[in-house]
Design an enzyme around this catalytic site. Sequence first.
Site, short mmCIF file in Angstrom:
data_model
loop_
_atom_site.label_atom_id
_atom_site.label_comp_id
_atom_site.label_asym_id
_atom_site.label_seq_id
_atom_site.Cartn_x
_atom_site.Cartn_y
_atom_site.Cartn_z
CB SER A 8 -0.88 0.00 1.27
OG SER A 8 -0.04 0.05 2.42
CE LYS A 12 7.15 -1.13 2.88
NZ LYS A 12 6.37 -2.24 3.43
CG ASP A 65 6.31 -6.03 8.03
OD1 ASP A 65 5.55 -5.07 7.76
OD2 ASP A 65 6.49 -6.42 9.19
P1 ITT Z 1 2.79 -2.20 3.20
O1 ITT Z 1 2.79 -3.01 4.49
O2 ITT Z 1 1.45 -2.11 2.55
O3 ITT Z 1 3.88 -2.64 2.26
P2 ITT Z 1 3.52 0.00 4.97
O4 ITT Z 1 3.86 1.44 4.72
O5 ITT Z 1 2.43 -0.30 5.98
O6 ITT Z 1 3.18 -0.67 3.56
P3 ITT Z 1 5.35 -1.49 6.66
O7 ITT Z 1 4.27 -2.25 7.34
O8 ITT Z 1 6.56 -2.24 6.22
O9 ITT Z 1 4.85 -0.73 5.35
O10 ITT Z 1 5.67 -0.27 7.62
C1 ITT Z 1 6.90 0.21 7.86
C2 ITT Z 1 6.89 1.67 8.18
O11 ITT Z 1 8.24 2.05 8.07
C3 ITT Z 1 6.08 2.54 7.20
O12 ITT Z 1 5.57 3.68 7.86
C4 ITT Z 1 7.12 2.95 6.18
O13 ITT Z 1 6.82 4.23 5.63
C5 ITT Z 1 8.40 2.98 7.02
N1 ITT Z 1 9.51 2.57 6.16
C6 ITT Z 1 9.72 1.34 5.62
N2 ITT Z 1 10.78 1.37 4.80
C7 ITT Z 1 11.26 2.62 4.84
C8 ITT Z 1 12.30 3.29 4.19
O14 ITT Z 1 13.07 2.68 3.30
N3 ITT Z 1 12.48 4.58 4.45
C9 ITT Z 1 11.70 5.24 5.33
N4 ITT Z 1 10.67 4.69 5.97
C10 ITT Z 1 10.44 3.39 5.73
#
Ligand code: ITT
Length: 185
Positions: A8, A12, A65
């Site tokens: 979502s 990413k 994740d």
């Molecule tokens: P999906 O699960 O749908 O893929 P999400 O944004 O909910 O999307 P996560 O559960 O992996 O993703 O949540 C991780 C959080 O960490 C989320 O707020 C991301 O924006 C942040 N995050 C993950 N990778 C990052 C990166 O490379 N740089 C900055 N923030 C990151």
Amino acid sequence: MRLSVITSNPGKAREYAELFEGTGIEAVHAPNPYDEVQSDRLEEVVRKGMGELRGRGLSDFIIDDSGLFIDSLKGFPGVWSAYAQKTIGNAGILRLMEGAGGRSARFRCCIGCSIGGEDLIVSGECEGVILESERGAGGFGFDPVFSSDGERSFSEIPQGEKNRVSHRAVAMAALMAELRSRSLI
Ligand code: ITT
């Protein structure tokens, strides 16, 4: 070959499009939601997410994740990173850091890849620090407050540089090695 990047998070999806460039795999963003179970391990969230998606008949996809683990906050926000980002945001993280013992942190990324009937799970980490203030306009999520070189935030460095050093880049390198060793690509 095509792989759906099921997330979502458009930030990413953009990174995967670039990370897969030149690999022979076309990464296509699929914003299908899936239930993220609450767990204290990223790998567990990914394993259960893959099971749910495979149960719905999907194949040839990746899910990711990720989390930011801050040492002086005992690993917070960690597996609660998405919730922390949505609620207290980067400003809240910086406030929590006031008076915290140190600024070391790491990003972790766990990728689940379902391909050719096989399920692979790989992880990557990137060590760094939490900066004193938000810096830069690029990237997404915690990028403005995280620095891997101690100077520039992930929002200030070019995307190509983040894609060489990030937690996601390390996990992607492990994924590509695994796919090659199993002759899946
Ligand atoms: P999906 O699960 O749908 O893929 P999400 O944004 O909910 O999307 P996560 O559960 O992996 O993703 O949540 C991780 C959080 O960490 C989320 O707020 C991301 O924006 C942040 N995050 C993950 N990778 C990052 C990166 O490379 N740089 C900055 N923030 C990151």
